[in-house]
Design an enzyme around this catalytic site. Structure first.
Site, PDB file in Angstrom:
ATOM      1  N   ASN A  32       0.742  -1.245   0.018  1.00 40.73           N
ATOM      2  CA  ASN A  32      -0.074   0.068  -0.133  1.00 40.73           C
ATOM      3  C   ASN A  32       0.876   1.389  -0.063  1.00 40.73           C
ATOM      4  O   ASN A  32       2.009   1.073   0.484  1.00 40.73           O
ATOM      5  CB  ASN A  32      -0.972  -0.022   1.097  1.00 40.73           C
ATOM      6  CG  ASN A  32      -1.830   0.885   1.364  1.00 40.73           C
ATOM      7  OD1 ASN A  32      -2.857   0.991   0.427  1.00 40.73           O
ATOM      8  ND2 ASN A  32      -1.724   2.020   2.033  1.00 40.73           N
ATOM      9  N   ALA A  76      -9.962   4.712  -9.571  1.00 41.74           N
ATOM     10  CA  ALA A  76      -9.989   4.890 -10.931  1.00 41.74           C
ATOM     11  C   ALA A  76      -9.236   6.417 -11.207  1.00 41.74           C
ATOM     12  O   ALA A  76      -9.344   7.246 -10.522  1.00 41.74           O
ATOM     13  CB  ALA A  76     -11.306   4.745 -11.639  1.00 41.74           C
ATOM     14  N   SER A 128     -17.522  -6.898  -8.862  1.00 46.89           N
ATOM     15  CA  SER A 128     -18.535  -6.533  -8.472  1.00 46.89           C
ATOM     16  C   SER A 128     -18.816  -7.171  -7.030  1.00 46.89           C
ATOM     17  O   SER A 128     -18.535  -8.476  -6.795  1.00 46.89           O
ATOM     18  CB  SER A 128     -19.672  -6.292  -9.268  1.00 46.89           C
ATOM     19  OG  SER A 128     -20.898  -5.908  -8.382  1.00 46.89           O
ATOM     20  N   GLY A 130     -19.132  -5.135  -3.722  1.00 47.57           N
ATOM     21  CA  GLY A 130     -18.787  -4.293  -2.796  1.00 47.57           C
ATOM     22  C   GLY A 130     -18.004  -5.126  -1.908  1.00 47.57           C
ATOM     23  O   GLY A 130     -17.178  -6.158  -2.128  1.00 47.57           O
ATOM     24  N   LYS A 182     -18.530  -4.176 -16.590  1.00 47.86           N
ATOM     25  CA  LYS A 182     -18.674  -3.707 -15.297  1.00 47.86           C
ATOM     26  C   LYS A 182     -19.406  -2.339 -15.301  1.00 47.86           C
ATOM     27  O   LYS A 182     -20.166  -2.249 -14.511  1.00 47.86           O
ATOM     28  CB  LYS A 182     -17.273  -3.733 -14.493  1.00 47.86           C
ATOM     29  CG  LYS A 182     -17.372  -2.846 -13.269  1.00 47.86           C
ATOM     30  CD  LYS A 182     -18.066  -3.928 -12.423  1.00 47.86           C
ATOM     31  CE  LYS A 182     -18.699  -3.417 -10.939  1.00 47.86           C
ATOM     32  NZ  LYS A 182     -18.246  -2.403 -10.146  1.00 47.86           N
ATOM     33  N   HIS A 185     -22.871  -3.094 -16.047  1.00 47.75           N
ATOM     34  CA  HIS A 185     -23.604  -3.724 -15.091  1.00 47.75           C
ATOM     35  C   HIS A 185     -23.816  -2.523 -13.830  1.00 47.75           C
ATOM     36  O   HIS A 185     -24.732  -2.671 -13.375  1.00 47.75           O
ATOM     37  CB  HIS A 185     -22.383  -4.503 -14.103  1.00 47.75           C
ATOM     38  CG  HIS A 185     -22.886  -4.831 -12.675  1.00 47.75           C
ATOM     39  ND1 HIS A 185     -22.467  -3.972 -11.810  1.00 47.75           N
ATOM     40  CD2 HIS A 185     -23.165  -6.217 -12.291  1.00 47.75           C
ATOM     41  CE1 HIS A 185     -22.908  -4.639 -10.635  1.00 47.75           C
ATOM     42  NE2 HIS A 185     -23.333  -5.835 -10.870  1.00 47.75           N
ATOM     43  N   ASN A 186     -22.960  -1.736 -13.805  1.00 44.56           N
ATOM     44  CA  ASN A 186     -23.290  -0.482 -12.923  1.00 44.56           C
ATOM     45  C   ASN A 186     -24.184   0.508 -13.429  1.00 44.56           C
ATOM     46  O   ASN A 186     -25.321   0.736 -12.643  1.00 44.56           O
ATOM     47  CB  ASN A 186     -21.995   0.459 -12.697  1.00 44.56           C
ATOM     48  CG  ASN A 186     -20.998  -0.286 -11.704  1.00 44.56           C
ATOM     49  OD1 ASN A 186     -21.052  -1.518 -11.350  1.00 44.56           O
ATOM     50  ND2 ASN A 186     -20.345   0.481 -10.737  1.00 44.56           N
ATOM     51  N   GLU A 189     -27.303  -1.446 -12.546  1.00 45.26           N
ATOM     52  CA  GLU A 189     -27.552  -1.319 -11.048  1.00 45.26           C
ATOM     53  C   GLU A 189     -28.386   0.406 -10.754  1.00 45.26           C
ATOM     54  O   GLU A 189     -29.103   0.204 -10.165  1.00 45.26           O
ATOM     55  CB  GLU A 189     -26.048  -1.379 -10.611  1.00 45.26           C
ATOM     56  CG  GLU A 189     -25.912  -0.841  -9.070  1.00 45.26           C
ATOM     57  CD  GLU A 189     -24.510  -0.796  -8.514  1.00 45.26           C
ATOM     58  OE1 GLU A 189     -23.705  -1.751  -8.728  1.00 45.26           O
ATOM     59  OE2 GLU A 189     -24.231   0.157  -8.208  1.00 45.26           O
TER      60      GLU A 189
HETATM   61  C1  6PG Z   1     -20.301  -2.989  -7.439  1.00 46.02           C
HETATM   62  C2  6PG Z   1     -20.862  -1.797  -7.159  1.00 46.02           C
HETATM   63  C3  6PG Z   1     -19.567  -0.749  -6.971  1.00 46.02           C
HETATM   64  C4  6PG Z   1     -19.947   0.466  -6.224  1.00 46.02           C
HETATM   65  C5  6PG Z   1     -20.479   1.482  -7.171  1.00 46.02           C
HETATM   66  C6  6PG Z   1     -21.351   2.556  -6.612  1.00 46.02           C
HETATM   67  O1  6PG Z   1     -20.677  -3.497  -8.501  1.00 46.02           O
HETATM   68  O2  6PG Z   1     -19.732  -3.436  -6.428  1.00 46.02           O
HETATM   69  O3  6PG Z   1     -21.311  -1.192  -8.400  1.00 46.02           O
HETATM   70  O4  6PG Z   1     -18.706  -0.549  -7.822  1.00 46.02           O
HETATM   71  O5  6PG Z   1     -20.674   0.541  -5.245  1.00 46.02           O
HETATM   72  O6  6PG Z   1     -19.709   2.053  -8.060  1.00 46.02           O
HETATM   73  O7  6PG Z   1     -21.588   3.607  -7.486  1.00 46.02           O
HETATM   74  P1  6PG Z   1     -22.207   4.973  -7.200  1.00 46.02           P
HETATM   75  O8  6PG Z   1     -21.273   5.418  -6.153  1.00 46.02           O
HETATM   76  O9  6PG Z   1     -21.800   5.568  -8.488  1.00 46.02           O
HETATM   77  O10 6PG Z   1     -23.702   4.810  -6.866  1.00 46.02           O
END
Ligand code: 6PG
Length: 501
Positions: A32, A76, A128, A130, A182, A185-186, A189
């Site tokens: 780190n 990122a 993905s 969390g 990904k 996916h978001n 989401e």
């Molecule tokens: C995942 C989530 C993760 C994150 C999001 C939250 O797949 O585990 O998508 O990547 O929690 O980036 O996105 P926002 O902050 O843009 O709502």
């Protein structure tokens, strides 16, 4: 050197991913930017596996067996470039550098090309699930070369969650493919969360029930077609009281402005470039933006009138902060006798809109795959989203089956299973959109998905008129239904038609 794989960037996601890898028996080098996090990881979790701490980039890289595999888990953008710039000079040809963050796929393509020149394999990998997913089994969307995947794939399959014995990780495609998927996916989401929020809003103000009572509705939905992680956590959030004031729903004290880190916005920006109508995702991104437009919202309140004949509760937005509020019987815009059928209508509208959101997302994956030559298998994406990720849901199995039966399915909506499911819900969907409009409760996700559905299914669209308008003011020409070629009317002259191509 003894470590089989390294992780640099030990914030929550990186730390949990490193622990997950070590728990699977891999000797894991950890590093780190600041040493404190590395030390803490080894002290607290050292017993879970074999960690090799590196207190400098040099020490970290030197601890890895060749060819090296290093996963970068930092923010990122610029922080990722900084880590790559620091590590790349220390690496040798054939080493594999993995970016496990939420990178923009265009950055991944750029980095992959630059590192390839130096003989380093760069793999952009979507992760993905969390914090908990990273530790216990995420869904993983690895991009990058076949060569990188041959080494990386088995490790990722080990640490990913399994559904029915199949790991939620598969090679998505070269360079930016993993991060692209990904990102979509978001986007899905975002759309799914927005649709659930609209369902909650309508139920709350339609029925005048408390959040805790609505938690039960979502719990019951979670044992049917809608079964998913997001529905499950919705029930948990709605059931939660404000920890500082028992009896007051937490959802009533949370500031109603949704934030975002940007992946949903990227999805929409990219969709605009690709020309794919991801209207459900776009509405979700804009709904977050509208929620955060506090100056405009403040200025509009009490100035812009709503519909005249709606019970006060719908306008007031349910309970107000400081009041227990929203008690049963507080009154909604739906008659108590119709409560059950209204709940069922909202469930059907949510399901149908959700199918649209996924249909749009899968269209976008296909468009991206074609544009960049990635060869992405949509059914495989549905398969790895069945577990571990935020959008995991029972109906992803159905999506997997749909693409297995017909890999070139033109739209998820026309797969017989989904066509039938949406057909059964469409009357309810329309009723809910009408009710939301009548009550003045915005449901942009529900209504735009319905508009998309109708736009898709109608034989003739209003775009014929748009083409006529374009030809009139700009001589942009139009095509005819009855003969090939491009045509133009002499709008300023004798109104004759000429063929231009
Ligand atoms: C995942 C989530 C993760 C994150 C999001 C939250 O797949 O585990 O998508 O990547 O929690 O980036 O996105 P926002 O902050 O843009 O709502």
């Amino acid at each position: 050197p003894t470590a089989q794989i390294g992780v640099t960037g030990l914030a929550t996601m990186g730390r949990n991913l490193a622990r997950n890898i070590a728990r699977h028996g891999y000797v894991t080098a950890v590093h780190n930017r600041s040493d404190a996090k590395t030390k803490a990881l080894v002290e607290e979790f050292g017993h879970e596996g074999t960690f090799v701490p590196g207190y400098s980039a040099e020490e970290f890289v030197a601890s890895l067996t060749s060819p090296r595999t290093i996963i970068i888990m930092v923010k990122a953008g610029a922080p990722t470039d900084a880590v790559i710039d620091e590590l790349a000079p220390l690496l040798s040809e054939g080493d594999i550098l993995v970016d496990g963050g939420n990178a923009h796929f265009a950055d991944t393509r750029r980095r992959e090309a630059a590192l390839r020149e130096r003989g380093i394999h760069f793999a952009g990998v979507g992760v993905s699930g969390g914090e908990e997913g990273a530790l216990l089994g995420p869904s993983i969307m690895p991009g990058g070369s076949e060569h990188a995947y041959a080494k990386l794939g088995p490790i990722l399959a080990d640490i990913a969650v399994d559904v029915d014995g199949t790991p939620c990780s598969t090679h998505v495609g070269p360079d930016g493919a993993g991060h692209f998927v990904k990102m979509v996916h978001n986007g899905i989401e975002y759309a799914d969360m927005q649709l659930i929020a609209e369902a909650y809003d309508l139920l709350r103000h339609g029925l005048g029930r408390t959040p805790a009572q609505l938690a039960e509705v979502f719990e019951s939905w979670n044992s049917g077609d809608l079964e998913s992680f997001l529905i499950e956590i919705t029930a948990r959030v709605l059931r939660q009281d404000d920890p500082t004031t028992p009896g007051r729903p937490l959802v009533d004290v949370i500031v109603d402005e949704a934030e975002q880190k940007g992946t949903g916005r990227w999805t929409v920006q990219t969709a605009l470039d690709l020309g794919t109508p991801v209207s459900g995702i776009a509405e979700a991104v804009f709904a977050r933006a509208l929620s955060g437009s506090s100056a405009q919202r403040k200025a509009a309140q009490g100035v812009l009138p709503g519909p005249a004949e709606v019970p006060a509760d719908a306008e007031a937005g349910g309970a107000r902060v400081g009041e227990p509020g929203g008690e049963e019987g507080a009154g909604g815009f739906v008659d108590a006798a119709d409560a059950e059928s209204f709940i069922d209508d909202v469930r059907a509208a949510l399901y149908a809109s959700k199918v649209v959101a996924y249909a749009q997302g899968f269209d976008m994956i296909r468009a991206g795959s074609t544009e960049y030559g990635w060869g992405i298998d949509p059914g495989a994406m549905a398969t790895i989203w069945r577990g571990g990720c935020i959008i995991r849901a029972r109906f992803l199995d159905r999506i997997r089956e749909a693409y297995e039966k017909q890999p070139d399915l033109p739209s998820l909506l026309v797969d017989p299973y989904f066509a039938d499911a949406v057909a059964r819900g469409q009357e309810a969907w329309r009723r809910v959109v009408v009710q939301s409009v009548t009550a003045g409760i915005p449901a942009p996700g529900f209504s735009s998905s319905l508009a998309y559905y109708d736009g898709l299914r109608r034989e003739r669209s209003s775009a014929a008129l748009v083409q006529g308008q374009r030809d009139l003011f700009g001589a942009h020409t139009y095509r005819r239904v009855d003969r090939p070629g491009s045509f133009h009317v002499e709008w300023g002259g004798d109104l004759s038609e000429s063929q231009t191509a």
